[in-house]
Design an enzyme around this catalytic site. Structure first.
Site, PDB file in Angstrom:
ATOM      1  N   LYS A 295     -14.610  -7.279  -8.235  1.00 40.80           N
ATOM      2  CA  LYS A 295     -13.878  -8.140  -9.167  1.00 40.80           C
ATOM      3  C   LYS A 295     -13.254  -9.328  -8.424  1.00 40.80           C
ATOM      4  O   LYS A 295     -13.311 -10.462  -8.896  1.00 40.80           O
ATOM      5  CB  LYS A 295     -12.806  -7.314  -9.876  1.00 40.80           C
ATOM      6  CG  LYS A 295     -12.222  -8.024 -11.074  1.00 40.80           C
ATOM      7  CD  LYS A 295     -11.197  -7.152 -11.780  1.00 40.80           C
ATOM      8  CE  LYS A 295     -10.646  -7.890 -12.988  1.00 40.80           C
ATOM      9  NZ  LYS A 295      -9.587  -7.116 -13.655  1.00 40.80           N
ATOM     10  N   ASP A 296     -12.678  -9.066  -7.249  1.00 44.24           N
ATOM     11  CA  ASP A 296     -12.116 -10.164  -6.450  1.00 44.24           C
ATOM     12  C   ASP A 296     -13.223 -11.115  -6.006  1.00 44.24           C
ATOM     13  O   ASP A 296     -13.032 -12.333  -5.981  1.00 44.24           O
ATOM     14  CB  ASP A 296     -11.392  -9.612  -5.210  1.00 44.24           C
ATOM     15  CG  ASP A 296     -10.033  -9.016  -5.559  1.00 44.24           C
ATOM     16  OD1 ASP A 296      -9.618  -9.144  -6.726  1.00 44.24           O
ATOM     17  OD2 ASP A 296      -9.397  -8.428  -4.671  1.00 44.24           O
TER      18      ASP A 296
ATOM     19  N   HIS B 156       0.802  -1.220   0.000  1.00 44.97           N
ATOM     20  CA  HIS B 156       0.000   0.000   0.000  1.00 44.97           C
ATOM     21  C   HIS B 156       0.835   1.270   0.000  1.00 44.97           C
ATOM     22  O   HIS B 156       0.295   2.355  -0.180  1.00 44.97           O
ATOM     23  CB  HIS B 156      -0.984  -0.023   1.177  1.00 44.97           C
ATOM     24  CG  HIS B 156      -2.155  -0.920   0.910  1.00 44.97           C
ATOM     25  ND1 HIS B 156      -3.287  -0.941   1.672  1.00 44.97           N
ATOM     26  CD2 HIS B 156      -2.361  -1.828  -0.063  1.00 44.97           C
ATOM     27  CE1 HIS B 156      -4.129  -1.821   1.185  1.00 44.97           C
ATOM     28  NE2 HIS B 156      -3.590  -2.391   0.145  1.00 44.97           N
TER      29      HIS B 156
ATOM     30  N   SER C 189      -0.447  -0.768  -6.058  1.00 46.15           N
ATOM     31  CA  SER C 189      -0.275  -1.925  -6.932  1.00 46.15           C
ATOM     32  C   SER C 189       0.487  -1.555  -8.197  1.00 46.15           C
ATOM     33  O   SER C 189       0.343  -0.453  -8.721  1.00 46.15           O
ATOM     34  CB  SER C 189      -1.647  -2.479  -7.330  1.00 46.15           C
ATOM     35  OG  SER C 189      -2.266  -3.076  -6.232  1.00 46.15           O
TER      36      SER C 189
ATOM     37  N   GLU D 148       3.752 -33.834  -2.245  1.00 47.62           N
ATOM     38  CA  GLU D 148       2.567 -33.254  -2.853  1.00 47.62           C
ATOM     39  C   GLU D 148       2.963 -32.474  -4.104  1.00 47.62           C
ATOM     40  O   GLU D 148       4.100 -32.031  -4.246  1.00 47.62           O
ATOM     41  CB  GLU D 148       1.891 -32.312  -1.848  1.00 47.62           C
ATOM     42  CG  GLU D 148       1.310 -33.039  -0.650  1.00 47.62           C
ATOM     43  CD  GLU D 148       0.032 -33.766  -0.990  1.00 47.62           C
ATOM     44  OE1 GLU D 148       0.123 -34.895  -1.520  1.00 47.62           O
ATOM     45  OE2 GLU D 148      -1.058 -33.229  -0.737  1.00 47.62           O
TER      46      GLU D 148
END
Lengths: 187, 422
Positions: B247-248, B219, B223, B291
């Site tokens: 959107k997220d 922040h 971004s 894994e």
């Protein structure tokens, strides 16, 4: 985009509700319903699991309990008192004026018809959960000849009804059923 | 923090004003996730995986806390307690499958998130610290996932614990004592299981703490964006809420459909059948692999089958495996190209594509048996992996001629020069 905006504005002028408001409310409600549906199993997992419930009923052989004797056994990790009442104890219990009791119940209501001498109760004081005395030989039976809880001084009579002290209710009678004259199933 | 044109939080209710004076938590949320946080207007779907990884961390923590209510970290009963969760606990099977598959989804999100950073140059100034914290989160997540996999105490759990702690044995002189220290014994047993459980419970909260720093570091510059061009003014940004919350939210809804489909219809597709056999210290499963999310690194570990100078193959493999991730810590200083976004770097774009294929090949080899041709392929792919970071990136930043950058985010979005776009 411009045309859509205009259409929205037109609707908004008529009803005050835009199509986008509806989509917003519908989406958030749907997510909310999903969240509630998700929370249910996440909380329900704390309820007794299948292996705990599988031990929820027990069968007890009571053939060796003489009149005047009692045994302690364990049911759902809690003590159970099974008491074979004497004739005097039954008379004593029936002589009480039920209306004067804190938790009014007759002996007949607390036992199985035809087997009134078998008093089966949880050994858990209804005050704060201690195990009352009086089931084993030589233990104090309290002022009323039944059970006495040493933690806070609750006295129970021969029908395991609360007679004196802080406990609010009689010792709980668990659901039980006589499978034969000598075997009782609890739970 | 944030841009000067960020909307100011103004509580309208009396309670809001009272709260804002005493504990400005609503202001904090407003400024970090609300309308008070302006984000570039051109973020594409690759920018959605950070919040998605966060969601899966939360799912892991919630389901994990629940599983810990029913699990017993004792080598004698751990396996049975997991079966107890599967058979007896109300919805226990669902919660365990959510946890097991949630780990995979967490790594899917994290890998796409890392890939986004690599392609769009999100690790470059002024976001180096953001990148470094991200690498730390990834390392912690791998440690957590590994220890979690040990807890069911099946065959794969046991031998996974043995093999991974065996890595430390490769350290010269002190290797053996370190392995014994980590395990609290000579092989995985109750002591190891207990400490793994303790740490598996602790580390997710450490991860959450580092994520807070990660977001804090994000922040400050704000971004990055697909053009890699800095935000120049209010016309280049939109408020985080409602634009990016919505959107997220959309991709979160989408991924939850895949997640639940996996949980309900393919719950063991990513697991190993051998882990439903109780741990047996006397018998190793024939085909032991970690894994899927560890496969590329596992392939690098196994690629070193030869001694080099005085360094034994075992130590080389371990060093290479750790270096493969540690090299990321140096990435901001290896790639000195001033252009962030791969969109404007024609040669980088190609090499990035090759790297992605290379890591997928490594992943495939890591899951395959340790035999030819996979060993040879792993060796070539490992060599390329290191060459990408240590040779190609530094050279590219000198030799490549980047394409012209747009003057601003708005210009790249609207196709109009800045002064005519509103």
């Amino acid at each position: 985009m411009a045309t859509v905006e205009t259409a929205d504005t037109a609707v908004a002028e008529e009803s005050g509700v835009r199509r986008r408001d509806f989509i917003n409310i519908a989406a958030v409600s749907f997510a909310g319903a999903g969240a509630v549906a998700t929370v249910f199993p996440l909380v329900n997992q704390m309820n007794p699991s299948a292996d705990v419930l599988a031990l929820a009923s027990i069968e007890v052989d009571i053939s060796a309990i003489e009149a005047g004797q009692a045994i302690k056994t364990s049911w759902r990790k809690q003590p159970i008192f099974i008491r074979n009442l004497t004739a005097e104890e039954i008379t004593e219990a029936n002589a009480v004026d039920v209306a004067e009791l804190r938790d009014p119940e007759t002996l007949a209501e607390r036992t199985t018809a035809g087997k009134e001498n078998w008093l089966i109760t949880l050994g858990v004081c209804t005050h704060l959960g201690c195990v009352p005395l009086g089931a084993a030989q030589g233990e104090i039976k309290g002022e009323f000849g039944g059970y006495f809880c040493p933690c806070h001084g609750s006295h129970y009579d021969t029908a395991a009804r609360i007679r004196k002290g802080p406990a609010p209710a009689n010792l709980e009678v668990p659901e039980h059923e006589f499978l034969s004259d000598t075997v009782v199933k609890i739970g | 923090m944030s841009f000067p044109w960020a909307k100011e939080y103004t509580p309208t209710t009396d309670f809001g004003q009272w709260m804002d004076k005493q504990l400005p938590l609503p202001r904090f949320v407003y400024n970090s996730l609300g309308a008070g946080y302006p984000a570039p207007r051109n973020l594409n779907y690759m920018w959605n995986f950070g919040s998605m990884a966060g969601l899966f961390l939360v799912i892991q923590i919630i389901t994990g806390i629940i599983l810990a209510m029913h699990y017993a970290a004792n080598a004698n009963i751990a396996f049975d307690s997991v079966e107890h969760i599967m058979r007896d606990v109300n919805s226990g099977w669902m919660i365990r499958y959510a946890h097991a598959n949630g780990a995979s989804f967490f790594f899917i999100a994290i890998y796409l998130h890392i890939g986004r950073g690599l392609f769009y140059g999100s690790y470059k100034a002024p976001r180096e610290m953001l990148w470094l914290l991200g690498v730390v989160i990834y390392l912690l997540a791998m440690a957590t996932a590994f220890m979690g996999y040990v807890l069911p105490w099946g065959q794969m759990s046991f031998w996974g614990a043995k093999v991974i702690t065996g890595l430390f044995e490769a350290i010269p002189l002190v290797g053996k004592p370190i392995q014994e220290l980590l395990l609290g014994g000579f092989a995985p047993d109750n002591a190891a299981l207990n400490r793994f459980f303790s740490l598996h419970y602790l580390l997710p909260f450490v991860i959450a703490g580092v994520i807070i720093m990660h977001i804090w570091a994000l922040h400050i510059p704000g971004s990055n964006n697909p053009t890699g061009v800095d935000v120049k003014g209010p016309q280049d940004t939109v408020p985080f809420h409602p634009y990016y919350t919505a959107k997220d939210g959309w991709t979160i809804g989408l991924v939850l459909i895949f997640f639940t489909a996996m949980m309900f219809f393919l719950p063991n597709a990513l697991g190993h059948a051998d882990n439903y056999i109780p741990a047996n210290p006397l018998s190793t499963p024939a085909h032991i692999v970690p894994e899927w999310y560890f496969w590329p690194w596992y392939a690098i570990l196994r690629a070193f089958t030869f001694d080099f100078l005085f360094i034994p193959a075992k130590l080389l493999g371990v060093l290479a495996m750790f270096s493969a991730i540690l090299v990321w810590f140096f990435l901001p200083w290896l790639d000195k190209s001033p252009v962030r976004s791969g969109l404007f770097r024609p040669k980088f774009k190609i090499f990035f594509g090759i790297l992605v294929i290379d890591v997928l090949v490594l992943g495939y080899c890591g899951g395959a048996p340790a035999e030819e041709p996979f060993v040879m392929i792993s060796q070539l792919a490992s060599a390329y992996y290191f060459a990408h970071f240590l040779i190609i990136l530094p050279l590219l930043s000198r030799l490549e001629k980047p394409e012209p950058l747009p003057n601003s985010i708005t210009e790249s979005v609207t196709g109009k020069p800045l002064n005519t776009a509103s």
